[in-house]
Design an enzyme around this catalytic site. Structure first.
Site, PDB file in Angstrom:
ATOM      1  N   CYS A 251       0.818  -1.225   0.000  1.00  0.00           N
ATOM      2  CA  CYS A 251       0.000   0.000   0.000  1.00  0.00           C
ATOM      3  C   CYS A 251       0.853   1.277   0.000  1.00  0.00           C
ATOM      4  O   CYS A 251       0.371   2.339  -0.383  1.00  0.00           O
ATOM      5  CB  CYS A 251      -0.954   0.014   1.187  1.00  0.00           C
ATOM      6  SG  CYS A 251      -2.045  -1.397   1.200  1.00  0.00           S
TER       7      CYS A 251
ATOM      8  N   HIS B  27      -3.407   7.283   2.425  1.00  0.00           N
ATOM      9  CA  HIS B  27      -3.791   5.948   1.955  1.00  0.00           C
ATOM     10  C   HIS B  27      -5.202   5.674   2.459  1.00  0.00           C
ATOM     11  O   HIS B  27      -5.522   5.913   3.624  1.00  0.00           O
ATOM     12  CB  HIS B  27      -2.816   4.908   2.504  1.00  0.00           C
ATOM     13  CG  HIS B  27      -3.245   3.506   2.217  1.00  0.00           C
ATOM     14  ND1 HIS B  27      -3.678   3.110   0.975  1.00  0.00           N
ATOM     15  CD2 HIS B  27      -3.315   2.406   3.012  1.00  0.00           C
ATOM     16  CE1 HIS B  27      -3.994   1.825   1.027  1.00  0.00           C
ATOM     17  NE2 HIS B  27      -3.786   1.376   2.247  1.00  0.00           N
TER      18      HIS B  27
ATOM     19  N   ASN C  17     -10.134   0.042  -0.255  1.00  0.00           N
ATOM     20  CA  ASN C  17      -8.669   0.039  -0.188  1.00  0.00           C
ATOM     21  C   ASN C  17      -8.113  -0.506  -1.504  1.00  0.00           C
ATOM     22  O   ASN C  17      -8.214  -1.700  -1.773  1.00  0.00           O
ATOM     23  CB  ASN C  17      -8.225  -0.816   0.999  1.00  0.00           C
ATOM     24  CG  ASN C  17      -6.716  -0.812   1.193  1.00  0.00           C
ATOM     25  OD1 ASN C  17      -5.965  -0.359   0.313  1.00  0.00           O
ATOM     26  ND2 ASN C  17      -6.273  -1.316   2.318  1.00  0.00           N
TER      27      ASN C  17
HETATM   28  O1  UT7 Z   1      -3.914  -1.227   3.506  1.00  0.00           O
HETATM   29  C1  UT7 Z   1      -3.207  -1.939   4.457  1.00  0.00           C
HETATM   30  C2  UT7 Z   1      -3.568  -1.519   5.780  1.00  0.00           C
HETATM   31  N1  UT7 Z   1      -4.756  -2.174   6.242  1.00  0.00           N
HETATM   32  C3  UT7 Z   1      -5.490  -1.573   7.142  1.00  0.00           C
HETATM   33  O2  UT7 Z   1      -5.165  -0.466   7.478  1.00  0.00           O
HETATM   34  C4  UT7 Z   1      -6.611  -2.289   7.798  1.00  0.00           C
HETATM   35  C5  UT7 Z   1      -6.497  -2.102   9.279  1.00  0.00           C
HETATM   36  N2  UT7 Z   1      -7.553  -2.706  10.068  1.00  0.00           N
HETATM   37  C6  UT7 Z   1      -8.849  -2.299   9.991  1.00  0.00           C
HETATM   38  O3  UT7 Z   1      -9.201  -1.456   9.203  1.00  0.00           O
HETATM   39  C7  UT7 Z   1      -9.828  -2.893  10.973  1.00  0.00           C
HETATM   40  O4  UT7 Z   1      -9.128  -3.598  11.956  1.00  0.00           O
HETATM   41  C8  UT7 Z   1     -10.868  -3.829  10.299  1.00  0.00           C
HETATM   42  C9  UT7 Z   1     -11.814  -3.008   9.462  1.00  0.00           C
HETATM   43  C10 UT7 Z   1     -10.171  -4.867   9.457  1.00  0.00           C
HETATM   44  C11 UT7 Z   1     -11.692  -4.535  11.379  1.00  0.00           C
HETATM   45  O5  UT7 Z   1     -12.298  -3.587  12.251  1.00  0.00           O
HETATM   46  P1  UT7 Z   1     -12.231  -3.780  13.823  1.00  0.00           P
HETATM   47  O6  UT7 Z   1     -13.016  -2.689  14.419  1.00  0.00           O
HETATM   48  O7  UT7 Z   1     -10.774  -3.887  14.191  1.00  0.00           O
HETATM   49  O8  UT7 Z   1     -13.006  -5.136  14.012  1.00  0.00           O
HETATM   50  P2  UT7 Z   1     -12.488  -6.500  14.663  1.00  0.00           P
HETATM   51  O9  UT7 Z   1     -11.487  -7.147  13.785  1.00  0.00           O
HETATM   52  O10 UT7 Z   1     -12.096  -6.215  16.064  1.00  0.00           O
HETATM   53  O11 UT7 Z   1     -13.833  -7.355  14.619  1.00  0.00           O
HETATM   54  C12 UT7 Z   1     -14.976  -7.005  15.382  1.00  0.00           C
HETATM   55  C13 UT7 Z   1     -16.083  -7.986  15.121  1.00  0.00           C
HETATM   56  C14 UT7 Z   1     -15.659  -9.438  15.234  1.00  0.00           C
HETATM   57  O12 UT7 Z   1     -16.679 -10.129  15.857  1.00  0.00           O
HETATM   58  P3  UT7 Z   1     -16.557 -10.564  17.412  1.00  0.00           P
HETATM   59  O13 UT7 Z   1     -15.324 -11.412  17.507  1.00  0.00           O
HETATM   60  O14 UT7 Z   1     -16.420  -9.265  18.158  1.00  0.00           O
HETATM   61  O15 UT7 Z   1     -17.840 -11.282  17.668  1.00  0.00           O
HETATM   62  C15 UT7 Z   1     -15.539  -9.901  13.795  1.00  0.00           C
HETATM   63  O16 UT7 Z   1     -15.766 -11.271  13.631  1.00  0.00           O
HETATM   64  O17 UT7 Z   1     -16.572  -7.821  13.770  1.00  0.00           O
HETATM   65  C16 UT7 Z   1     -16.630  -9.093  13.125  1.00  0.00           C
HETATM   66  N3  UT7 Z   1     -16.397  -8.915  11.703  1.00  0.00           N
HETATM   67  C17 UT7 Z   1     -17.387  -8.670  10.819  1.00  0.00           C
HETATM   68  N4  UT7 Z   1     -18.721  -8.566  10.956  1.00  0.00           N
HETATM   69  C18 UT7 Z   1     -19.441  -8.290   9.848  1.00  0.00           C
HETATM   70  C19 UT7 Z   1     -15.221  -8.929  11.044  1.00  0.00           C
HETATM   71  N5  UT7 Z   1     -15.416  -8.697   9.735  1.00  0.00           N
HETATM   72  C20 UT7 Z   1     -16.762  -8.534   9.566  1.00  0.00           C
HETATM   73  C21 UT7 Z   1     -17.564  -8.262   8.450  1.00  0.00           C
HETATM   74  N6  UT7 Z   1     -18.892  -8.150   8.636  1.00  0.00           N
HETATM   75  N7  UT7 Z   1     -17.049  -8.089   7.204  1.00  0.00           N
END
Ligand code: UT7
Length: 318
Positions: A112, A245, A275
């Site tokens: 990225c 980004h 992204n």
């Molecule tokens: O370009 C390279 C750089 N990449 C990035 O910058 C990405 C960085 N990370 C992020 O943007 C975020 O961490 C994410 C968007 C990937 C995830 O957001 P988050 O607020 O960190 O969510 P999480 O991973 O803590 O997940 C929270 C909950 C989980 O459920 P439980 O375990 O709390 O019951 C996940 O299973 O959200 C659930 N979850 C979803 N639910 C619906 C994860 N993906 C999804 C989804 N739809 N697509």
């Protein structure tokens, strides 16, 4: 000799896919995606649309905006993670499609952060006189690296390309003023593709520890922006536009908040493009140039962070 951006361009695949359409086949929802990322839709490349064809379309637009033709180009750099072929470089395919001269053409792989890396490399090459008119492109078909069974990654990415024409210029008031590049290979397990030519003989698919990447992104991006602004002898209040980004609206908001910059001075396109990895910064830049937000003379801060980890920032007077 300095390096100024004389034209920008971008390209998107024909097919736009909304969160609601994804939710029909993946266990997710528009509400979750918008709330956690700010993404509302993404473009997904179809048959005949590749990283190199999107790159070429963006390059043609940038050349036209700069009032240049392919014959003027003496350097082509493509930043990408998702090439048409393992080799040759996407840059040589773009060169052939444009009908550009037999100038230097190569790819940069910094995921990225690739466009910020490529811009910084080109700036250094222009400074020593090894090129005068360069095409710098970020282009991706990241959706072809996705595991559509993994909802934690497959909703986040999209395809597209952005390009700039960068020309040598001795006007000290314009152009690239400072840039900083970083990498930390010990963090590779946080964000990587689980395959490759020399290991599995496959391309692999994206794997990401989202929360960890998020935490590092805000810390690293705020620090590198602070450093590059200090390198230039400026203050954050001197920045007219941050062109970040576009991975996650929450990362962008938290980063600029750390710098004390108002949200009105940030170019946000993650809602439309998702992204697009190395394409995201030049896509956002071209969007804001074409809609009139970014004007000649504005001070821009470009930043990105991605797999590796890699990260960097570039300050320039547009
Ligand atoms: O370009 C390279 C750089 N990449 C990035 O910058 C990405 C960085 N990370 C992020 O943007 C975020 O961490 C994410 C968007 C990937 C995830 O957001 P988050 O607020 O960190 O969510 P999480 O991973 O803590 O997940 C929270 C909950 C989980 O459920 P439980 O375990 O709390 O019951 C996940 O299973 O959200 C659930 N979850 C979803 N639910 C619906 C994860 N993906 C999804 C989804 N739809 N697509």
């Amino acid at each position: 000799m300095g390096a100024i951006i004389t034209g920008t361009g971008s390209a998107l695949p024909a097919r736009c896919v909304t969160n609601a359409e994804l939710a029909e086949r993946i266990d997710t929802s528009d509400e979750w995606i918008v709330e956690r990322t700010g993404i509302r839709q993404r473009y997904i490349a179809g048959q005949g649309e590749t990283t190199a064809t999107l790159a070429t379309e963006a390059a043609r637009q940038a050349l036209s905006a700069a009032g240049r033709s392919a014959a003027d180009i003496d350097l082509i750099i493509v930043a990408k993670t998702s090439p048409d072929n393992s080799f040759p470089a996407s840059a040589t395919k773009v060169q052939a499609l444009l009908g550009a001269p037999t100038c230097a053409a190569f790819d940069v792989q910094a995921v990225c952060s690739g466009f910020v890396y490529a811009l910084s490399i080109a700036d250094a090459m222009l400074a020593v006189g090894s090129a005068r008119c360069a095409l710098i492109i970020g282009a991706e078909t990241m959706t072809r690296l996705l595991d559509w069974e993994d909802r934690t990654t497959c909703v986040l990415f999209g395809d597209g390309a952005g390009a700039v024409v960068l020309e040598a210029n001795d006007d000290p008031a314009r152009g690239i003023i400072a840039s900083r590049l970083h990498a930390d290979g010990t963090q590779a397990p946080m964000l990587y593709a689980d395959g490759g030519v020399s290991t599995t003989q496959t391309t692999g698919m994206i794997r990401m520890a989202g929360r960890e990447v998020f935490r590092h992104a805000v810390t690293n991006l705020a620090q590198v922006l602070t450093d590059v602004i200090a390198d230039a002898g400026l203050n954050s209040s001197d920045i007219d536009w941050v062109v970040p980004h576009q991975a996650n609206k929450r990362i962008i908001d938290a980063t600029v908040k750390k710098l004390g910059l108002p949200a009105e001075r940030v170019v946000m396109t993650v809602d439309r493009h998702a992204n697009t990895s190395a394409a995201s910064v030049p896509l956002a830049l071209d969007t804001a140039v074409r809609d009139g937000r970014i004007q000649r003379g504005d001070m821009l801060a470009l930043e990105a962070m991605g797999g590796g980890f890699t990260w960097g920032a570039c300050l320039l007077r547009y």
